[in-house]
Design a protein around this motif. Structure first.
Motif, PDB file in Angstrom:
ATOM      1  N   LEU A   1     -57.945 -22.563  -0.316  1.00 27.38           N
ATOM      2  CA  LEU A   1     -57.154 -22.721   0.900  1.00 27.38           C
ATOM      3  C   LEU A   1     -56.120 -23.803   0.643  1.00 27.38           C
ATOM      4  O   LEU A   1     -56.460 -24.907   0.219  1.00 27.38           O
ATOM      5  CB  LEU A   1     -58.041 -23.119   2.079  1.00 27.38           C
TER       6      LEU A   1
ATOM      7  N   VAL B   1     -57.325 -21.534  10.260  1.00 28.26           N
ATOM      8  CA  VAL B   1     -56.069 -21.366   9.523  1.00 28.26           C
ATOM      9  C   VAL B   1     -54.918 -21.492  10.503  1.00 28.26           C
ATOM     10  O   VAL B   1     -54.919 -20.882  11.574  1.00 28.26           O
ATOM     11  CB  VAL B   1     -56.015 -20.023   8.769  1.00 28.26           C
TER      12      VAL B   1
ATOM     13  N   ASP C   1     -50.497 -21.994   6.524  1.00 23.04           N
ATOM     14  CA  ASP C   1     -51.640 -22.067   5.609  1.00 23.04           C
ATOM     15  C   ASP C   1     -51.692 -20.811   4.737  1.00 23.04           C
ATOM     16  O   ASP C   1     -51.316 -19.712   5.166  1.00 23.04           O
ATOM     17  CB  ASP C   1     -52.957 -22.181   6.378  1.00 23.04           C
TER      18      ASP C   1
ATOM     19  N   VAL D   1     -54.321 -18.695   1.934  1.00 22.12           N
ATOM     20  CA  VAL D   1     -55.594 -18.502   1.250  1.00 22.12           C
ATOM     21  C   VAL D   1     -55.358 -17.537   0.093  1.00 22.12           C
ATOM     22  O   VAL D   1     -54.729 -16.486   0.273  1.00 22.12           O
ATOM     23  CB  VAL D   1     -56.685 -17.950   2.185  1.00 22.12           C
TER      24      VAL D   1
END
Length: 220
Positions: free
Chosen positions: A29, A177, A181, A183
């Motif tokens: 992340l 999130v 952001d 991932v």
């Protein structure tokens, strides 16, 4: 922390400079990684959906998916009575999906590289639009190349990303999130179960009460 605080539209202090967080082997992340590029990303989304409007697909069992979907690139994931699959043409219009904007392709590659996956060039970009209460159940991405990572970018309203393991019975973590952001997961975590909890009623300066998710994959 209360839900109202959790989904405040203001960015937590220092979040854009927060370090990467390892979620599992091969999975990361990156808080706020593309925060500054969110307006440009949203503009690119608008470019795509003007040519391939968002729609609510149906599952093979006949259920209606709550999330609005569109996409770009050589192939885009679709779902209907015929099953889950990738198609080179938009089933609604019969035309090829929009070409992936260079901005999206390049940012996806940069995010993958940040996670240690060099040379990632996506051929599929899925756009998901979540309104209040919309969700995505736990699932695995099995219809794509498993030797390439997945890059997921969050824009707009905050949400809870559900992160499990490679088996359905593994514990599931709940990870907030926020706008910007990213991932990225691949390698030993490539087939991790994941999803999105129901999106709360909230407001974001760029998107109102909407969350967008961009997911980039290699399908061939």
């Amino acid at each position: 922390m209360t839900q109202g605080m959790l989904f405040n539209t203001e960015e937590p202090p220092g979040r854009r400079d927060a370090p990467a967080q390892a979620l599992a082997p091969g999975a990361w992340l990156f808080p706020g990684l593309v925060h500054a590029r969110a307006p440009a990303l949203l503009s690119a989304i608008g470019e795509v959906v003007r040519r391939a409007p968002l729609r609510h697909m149906t599952t093979p069992g006949g259920g209606r998916m709550s999330v609005g979907m569109s996409g770009c690139g050589a192939r885009v994931w679709v779902s209907d009575a015929a099953g889950y699959r990738y198609e080179t043409h938009d089933p609604r219009t019969g035309r090829p999906w929009p070409t992936m904007p260079a901005l999206l392709r390049d940012i996806a590659g940069e995010c993958a590289q940040k996670a240690g996956y060099d040379g990632f060039v996506p051929d599929s970009g899925l756009i998901n639009r979540y309104g209040p209460g919309d969700r995505m159940g736990l699932h695995q991405d099995r219809d794509e190349r498993c030797d390439a990572p997945i890059v997921s970018i969050s824009l707009g309203v905050s949400a809870v990303f559900l992160w499990g393991g490679v088996t359905r019975s593994d514990p599931v973590r709940r990870i907030v999130v926020r706008n910007g952001d990213v991932v990225v997961w691949g390698g030993p975590s490539r087939l991790a179960w994941h999803g999105i909890a129901p999106v709360p009623q909230a407001q974001h300066p760029l998107c109102g009460d909407v969350r967008y998710n961009l997911t980039f994959r290699r399908t061939a």
